[in-house]
Design a protein around this motif. Sequence first.
Motif: not given
Length: 323
Positions: A159-163, A188-197
Amino acid sequence: MVRLLALLLGGLLLTGGGTYVWAYFELDRAVDLGETGDRPPQGKGTTYLIVGSDSRDGLSEQDRKDLRAGGGGGSRTDSMMLLHTGAHGTTMVSLPRDSWVTFPPYLDPGTGKRHRPTKDKLNAAYSLGGAPLLVRTVELNTGLRVDHYAEIGFGGFVGVVNAVGGVDMCVDRSIRDKRSGLDLTKGCHTLDGAQALAFVRQRHQEAQGDLGRSRNQQKFLAALAHKAVRPGTALNPLRAYPALGAALDALVVDKDTELPTLLSLFRAMRSVSSGDGRQLNVPVSRTGASTPKGSAVKWDAAKAKHLFTALRNDRPVSIGDKG
């Protein structure tokens, strides 16, 4: 996956009293460190145990499927870090989840059965006895007294990463991990919450396994730290409030933690991420060690003792593996 919490709480320094009061009542002070039994003597400075757990609280069945988080309740710890602040600055020490350590005697809260001291992987302590046993195990093996405890689960992290609008991350090779679901090409990528996890959880594609994952976690959290304190995030209510709310909803702390405590944690975290502190992995003598519980990480006993003794006495840290 845990520094994001303190970084976002730092935004409270820029908001009004209403937000402060709201955040105060959102805190879940469920951990009583006073119930952990025999403990090391009080050291100098302040030591925090910061934990990223696999708690699925707040995740729907579809969320669990999408995040490859499994169908059961959370019962393990995916990341553990000790943060010490004192007269000589801030030091963060990552504790590999597969560390082969000694558990103190404990009572199984589910069966009521008493267990003698035993050897096991560090992340099993949370599964067997929750936060109290994890704290006691860390204290027994480090000689450090844990002053404060903070834990955040999968849902809060995503939730935090997406926010905050995702986090920029560069990788020097393509990574594809079926277990975590991570699929990144080199670059390089911009990771959303799911990718970051998935990024902070995966270890099977790392040459050093659990140690490699610890370094990835530190790398990602440093990037998240910079994103969280940018004016476009910290000063934007459409990003800051949802991010703070996601973190608080999944946060568990000890009963003596107040918002000023978390703000102090924020300042210490920011110091580390800006290069003013030290980020270390606990010194190890062997990875992939064979044990009755599978492959594990064994600490370098002499170097680890030297490191933890320095922290307990609030002396400058002169040994350890950089993260």
